[in-house]
Every structure is written in structure tokens, then in C-alpha cells.
Design an enzyme around this catalytic site. Structure first.
Site, short mmCIF file in Angstrom:
data_model
loop_
_atom_site.label_atom_id
_atom_site.label_comp_id
_atom_site.label_asym_id
_atom_site.label_seq_id
_atom_site.Cartn_x
_atom_site.Cartn_y
_atom_site.Cartn_z
N GLU A 125 1.06 3.81 1.87
CA GLU A 125 1.60 4.16 3.19
C GLU A 125 2.80 3.30 3.54
OE1 GLU A 125 -1.54 3.40 2.33
OE2 GLU A 125 -2.97 4.19 3.79
N CYS A 131 -5.87 1.77 6.03
CA CYS A 131 -6.56 0.55 6.44
C CYS A 131 -5.93 0.04 7.74
CB CYS A 131 -6.43 -0.51 5.34
SG CYS A 131 -4.75 -1.15 5.13
N HIS A 164 0.86 -1.18 0.00
CA HIS A 164 0.00 0.00 0.00
C HIS A 164 0.90 1.23 0.00
CE1 HIS A 164 -3.87 -1.94 1.80
NE2 HIS A 164 -3.31 -2.72 0.88
N CYS A 191 -2.14 -0.73 7.43
CA CYS A 191 -1.33 0.48 7.38
C CYS A 191 -1.33 1.20 8.72
CB CYS A 191 -1.81 1.39 6.25
SG CYS A 191 -1.50 0.67 4.62
#
Length: 142
Positions: free
Chosen positions: A49, A77, A47, A80
Site C-alpha cells: 500500500e 495494517c 508495504h 498503512c
């Protein structure tokens, strides 16, 4: 946030959901950047992040990002949010809310849960419309 939006915009043709993230140090210097790379790298953990956090930690040669701020176009999420807490990032700023999988205030609030070990300051909705537009455009083509 505009830097994160630019990163997300540049990734719109990669097949990955266009999310952009940057990590800045306490002096406001960008030390990490990332966009979603899940599809590009066949990596479910890639992701934006996580990519930005890995980049910043590598640059600092330190797994702890105390005093740093993560700026991301979409609410993080649960995965993360856990990485944010473990990296000890001090502040998170995000744009669009994620009503399906958000873990920083919408579905869950991992970072501000009173049981959390690490306390993280959160600012939500920064340039929300611009951030959401990237996602709406991407998913309207699907």
C-alpha cells in the site's frame, strides 16, 4: 483487484509476503502500483500500500490523493491505514481479511473510527478467496 492480484503473484519469489496494491484515479486509470518490498529493500515501511501510494503521489506530484481508490489484496495494517488517511485516499477496496494485524475492520478499524479526521469508504472481501490463496501458498512453504 485482478491487477493487484497479478502484482502480488509476480512478487511470490521475492521473499516478501505476496501482497499487491494499485491506486486508481477517479477516471479508473492506474496511477500507482506496489508490492511488498520489505525484505528486498530492508525497509519495514515498504508495504504494498505504501509503495503504491508513494508511486501515485510521485506521479501526480501531490501528497493528496483526493478522489483516488486504493485496491489491495490484503486488509491494510495500522501503518498503512494511517498512510491512507494522510494521503486522503477516498476509497479502499481489499480482498483478504488480516485477522492478526488488519486495521480496516478486523482487529481495528482506523479508517472508519468516528474520531478519524478523514472519512474513507471501505469495501472488503473482493475476490477474497483468490487473494487469500496467494498468502496461504506463500506461508505453506515457510
Amino acid at each position: 483487484m485482478r491487477d493487484a492480484i497479478a502484482i502480488a503473484s509476480a512478487a511470490t519469489n521475492t521473499g516478501d509476503v505476496p501482497v499487491g496494491a494499485i491506486v486508481i484515479n477517479k477516471d479508473g486509470v492506474v496511477i500507482g502500483k506496489g508490492s511488498n518490498e520489505r525484505e528486498a529493500n530492508n525497509d519495514p515501511t515498504a508495504h504494498a500500500e505504501i509503495v503504491a501510494i508513494r508511486n501515485a503521489a510521485s506521479r501526480l506530484q501531490n501528497s493528496r490523493l483526493d478522489g483516488c481508490t486504493l485496491i489491495v489484496t490484503l486488509e491494510p495494517c495500522a501503518m498503512c491505514a494511517g498512510a491512507i488517511a494522510q494521503s486522503r485516499i477516498s476509497q479502499v477496496i481489499f480482498g483478504a481479511w488480516d485477522e492478526k494485524a488488519g486495521a480496516v475492520g478486523s482487529v481495528w478499524d482506523v479508517l472508519r473510527d468516528p474520531r478519524s479526521i478523514f472519512k474513507v469508504e471501505v469495501t472488503a472481501g473482493v475476490l477474497e478467496k483468490e487473494c487469500a490463496a496467494l498468502l496461504k501458498d506463500f506461508f505453506s512453504d515457510k
